[in-house]
Design a protein around this motif. Sequence first.
Motif, PDB file in Angstrom:
ATOM      1  N   GLY A   1       0.780  -1.229   0.000  1.00 22.68           N
ATOM      2  CA  GLY A   1       0.000   0.000   0.000  1.00 22.68           C
ATOM      3  C   GLY A   1       0.813   1.280   0.000  1.00 22.68           C
ATOM      4  N   ASP A   2       2.144   1.165   0.080  1.00 16.77           N
ATOM      5  CA  ASP A   2       2.979   2.373   0.151  1.00 16.77           C
ATOM      6  C   ASP A   2       3.480   2.768  -1.234  1.00 16.77           C
ATOM      7  OD1 ASP A   2       4.665  -0.073   0.384  1.00 16.77           O
ATOM      8  OD2 ASP A   2       6.283   1.403   0.299  1.00 16.77           O
ATOM      9  N   ASP A   3       3.897   4.027  -1.354  1.00 21.04           N
ATOM     10  CA  ASP A   3       4.455   4.548  -2.594  1.00 21.04           C
ATOM     11  C   ASP A   3       5.814   5.171  -2.325  1.00 21.04           C
ATOM     12  OD1 ASP A   3       2.282   3.997  -4.400  1.00 21.04           O
ATOM     13  OD2 ASP A   3       1.173   5.608  -3.398  1.00 21.04           O
ATOM     14  N   THR A   4       6.590   5.324  -3.398  1.00 23.44           N
ATOM     15  CA  THR A   4       7.868   6.021  -3.289  1.00 23.44           C
ATOM     16  C   THR A   4       7.624   7.448  -2.785  1.00 23.44           C
ATOM     17  OG1 THR A   4       8.735   4.719  -5.123  1.00 23.44           O
ATOM     18  CG2 THR A   4       9.931   6.731  -4.559  1.00 23.44           C
ATOM     19  N   ILE A   5       8.448   7.897  -1.897  1.00 24.41           N
ATOM     20  CA  ILE A   5       8.420   9.215  -1.253  1.00 24.41           C
ATOM     21  C   ILE A   5       7.284   9.313  -0.240  1.00 24.41           C
ATOM     22  CG2 ILE A   5       8.226  11.721  -1.504  1.00 24.41           C
ATOM     23  CD1 ILE A   5       9.496  11.483  -4.238  1.00 24.41           C
TER      24      ILE A   5
ATOM     25  N   PHE B   1       3.015   5.378   3.169  1.00 20.35           N
ATOM     26  CA  PHE B   1       1.613   4.972   3.228  1.00 20.35           C
ATOM     27  C   PHE B   1       0.749   6.207   3.473  1.00 20.35           C
ATOM     28  CE2 PHE B   1      -2.108   2.589   3.869  1.00 20.35           C
ATOM     29  CZ  PHE B   1      -1.857   1.259   3.527  1.00 20.35           C
ATOM     30  N   THR B   2      -0.199   6.447   2.583  1.00 19.15           N
ATOM     31  CA  THR B   2      -1.072   7.616   2.710  1.00 19.15           C
ATOM     32  C   THR B   2      -2.319   7.272   3.508  1.00 19.15           C
ATOM     33  OG1 THR B   2      -0.299   8.595   0.631  1.00 19.15           O
ATOM     34  CG2 THR B   2      -2.445   9.313   1.461  1.00 19.15           C
ATOM     35  N   ILE B   3      -2.549   8.035   4.575  1.00 20.70           N
ATOM     36  CA  ILE B   3      -3.736   7.878   5.403  1.00 20.70           C
ATOM     37  C   ILE B   3      -4.759   8.906   4.936  1.00 20.70           C
ATOM     38  CG2 ILE B   3      -4.654   7.848   7.740  1.00 20.70           C
ATOM     39  CD1 ILE B   3      -2.548   5.678   7.144  1.00 20.70           C
ATOM     40  N   SER B   4      -5.849   8.421   4.337  1.00 24.32           N
ATOM     41  CA  SER B   4      -6.866   9.328   3.799  1.00 24.32           C
ATOM     42  C   SER B   4      -8.234   9.068   4.422  1.00 24.32           C
ATOM     43  CB  SER B   4      -6.950   9.185   2.271  1.00 24.32           C
ATOM     44  OG  SER B   4      -7.192   7.845   1.900  1.00 24.32           O
ATOM     45  N   LYS B   5      -8.263   8.380   5.559  1.00 29.81           N
ATOM     46  CA  LYS B   5      -9.501   8.150   6.301  1.00 29.81           C
ATOM     47  C   LYS B   5      -9.367   8.781   7.679  1.00 29.81           C
ATOM     48  CE  LYS B   5      -9.766   3.467   4.374  1.00 29.81           C
ATOM     49  NZ  LYS B   5      -9.818   2.026   4.701  1.00 29.81           N
TER      50      LYS B   5
ATOM     51  N   PHE C   1       4.443   7.794   7.013  1.00 28.63           N
ATOM     52  CA  PHE C   1       3.043   8.143   6.786  1.00 28.63           C
ATOM     53  C   PHE C   1       2.913   9.506   6.114  1.00 28.63           C
ATOM     54  CE2 PHE C   1       2.077   5.481  10.718  1.00 28.63           C
ATOM     55  CZ  PHE C   1       1.483   4.448  10.004  1.00 28.63           C
ATOM     56  N   THR C   2       2.019   9.590   5.137  1.00 23.91           N
ATOM     57  CA  THR C   2       1.526  10.862   4.627  1.00 23.91           C
ATOM     58  C   THR C   2       0.050  10.956   5.002  1.00 23.91           C
ATOM     59  OG1 THR C   2       3.066  10.933   2.754  1.00 23.91           O
ATOM     60  CG2 THR C   2       1.033  12.238   2.574  1.00 23.91           C
ATOM     61  N   ILE C   3      -0.337  12.026   5.676  1.00 21.95           N
ATOM     62  CA  ILE C   3      -1.732  12.201   6.092  1.00 21.95           C
ATOM     63  C   ILE C   3      -2.380  13.235   5.178  1.00 21.95           C
ATOM     64  CG2 ILE C   3      -3.259  12.884   7.962  1.00 21.95           C
ATOM     65  CD1 ILE C   3      -1.185  11.811   9.909  1.00 21.95           C
ATOM     66  N   SER C   4      -3.432  12.821   4.518  1.00 14.82           N
ATOM     67  CA  SER C   4      -4.098  13.671   3.525  1.00 14.82           C
ATOM     68  C   SER C   4      -4.696  14.921   4.161  1.00 14.82           C
ATOM     69  CB  SER C   4      -5.207  12.888   2.821  1.00 14.82           C
ATOM     70  OG  SER C   4      -4.676  11.808   2.082  1.00 14.82           O
TER      71      SER C   4
ATOM     72  N   GLY D   1      16.416  15.050  -1.331  1.00 14.45           N
ATOM     73  CA  GLY D   1      16.082  16.320  -1.956  1.00 14.45           C
ATOM     74  C   GLY D   1      15.266  17.249  -1.085  1.00 14.45           C
ATOM     75  N   THR D   2      14.205  17.815  -1.662  1.00 17.47           N
ATOM     76  CA  THR D   2      13.406  18.827  -0.979  1.00 17.47           C
ATOM     77  C   THR D   2      12.176  18.247  -0.290  1.00 17.47           C
ATOM     78  OG1 THR D   2      12.183  19.284  -3.019  1.00 17.47           O
ATOM     79  CG2 THR D   2      14.140  20.626  -2.583  1.00 17.47           C
ATOM     80  N   ASN D   3      12.141  16.960  -0.067  1.00 19.52           N
ATOM     81  CA  ASN D   3      10.991  16.316   0.562  1.00 19.52           C
ATOM     82  C   ASN D   3      11.070  16.439   2.081  1.00 19.52           C
ATOM     83  OD1 ASN D   3       9.749  15.121  -1.895  1.00 19.52           O
ATOM     84  ND2 ASN D   3      11.716  14.068  -2.004  1.00 19.52           N
ATOM     85  N   ASP D   4       9.919  16.703   2.702  1.00 23.48           N
ATOM     86  CA  ASP D   4       9.858  17.011   4.130  1.00 23.48           C
ATOM     87  C   ASP D   4       9.020  15.973   4.890  1.00 23.48           C
ATOM     88  OD1 ASP D   4      11.200  19.339   3.404  1.00 23.48           O
ATOM     89  OD2 ASP D   4       9.349  20.501   3.232  1.00 23.48           O
ATOM     90  N   GLY D   5       9.297  15.872   6.189  1.00 24.19           N
ATOM     91  CA  GLY D   5       8.535  14.973   7.037  1.00 24.19           C
ATOM     92  C   GLY D   5       8.917  13.524   6.831  1.00 24.19           C
TER      93      GLY D   5
END
Length: 354
Positions: A79-83, A86-90, A118-121, A140-144
């Motif tokens: 369920g995860d993606d590069t960068i 895992f995106t939490i969208s619920k 985790f990325t939280i939407s 690079g410029t990616n945060d969190g």
Amino acid sequence: MKTIMFFRTALSGIWILLLTMQGFTQTVNVNSYTGDDNLGDGSFGKPFKSFTKGYATVRSNGTLVLTGTFTWTDINETGDDTITGFTISKNITIEGSGNKLAVVQSAINSGENKSRVFTISPGSTVTLKSLEIRNGYLNGTNDGGGINIGYYSNINILNCYIHHNCARQGFAIESLNSNLVITNSTISDNSFNNGTVNAGGAIDAQERAGTTYGINISNSTVCNNTGASYGGGISIAFGVHYITSCTIVNNTCTLEGGGVSIAGGNSDKGDLYIKNSIVANNISTTTNTEDFDDSFDGMTYDNGYNIVEFHNSPNFTGAGTITGEQINLFGKGIGSTPPLTHENQENGTPFLAL
């Protein structure tokens, strides 16, 4: 009479079904040791194995209960993606079982997987409880590196240990114009990815001018985070923020605010209310000894009983507040920061013994 009883029973069944479908009181169990994604049903007795399966099953407003270790590089985790990781969208709660820490990590070792945890939407309401979140790694410029929080969210982090994440800024947590509440947690040993000028060795809270979004952190430890330009421990821009009963020590930055940096603008200030907290033993390599900085139009409100060793704020005048070097900070004759300990901590979250 039988017809009426049947009708009532049918209505009751339909009502329960509707509540379940809407996600009320739903709990989904996942156990990386004993679970099975094919034969499990998410119950306590028959848990799923992967975070991916559990998250796909839990409905909005439900609870995902984790036991074990969950690694995005495992074959079962799809369920995860590069960068982004895992995106939490619920709107959900994710928690360890029985208040024991469940491990959620990008990889077994930091740098082996180029993604955050985790990325939280944007617009989400999420509780993270009794989790160990680690080894997120961003270039690079990616945060969190551990958690990236989208705009207008309400996030509650309780009894968590967030460590060994790497990013450009907000090495552990990047919060964008959201309300972030952190309680009884430790954020330590997060580091810079050698990108551009950055802020927030543990937490970077970037709010919009004129808003009241912000962080509220209490009974927590922020320590041993390295490499930020501003705010070796916590960096705050605009918004309204609270630090209560916290220990912010042994963080480093290259410019201002080895422990805490708070900034604002010409017309809108970042407001910080701090009480009963320690900000000490942090290093700014520019000033060498600066623990706290609010020179960028930040406003500090000292609510009392703080220990802040070296700072440039004129506002540390609250009742019981102590400033200047403390040679007995951690006990008689012990001014240096001790290592984290698990002593008497049943749930596994380490802390600094004061």
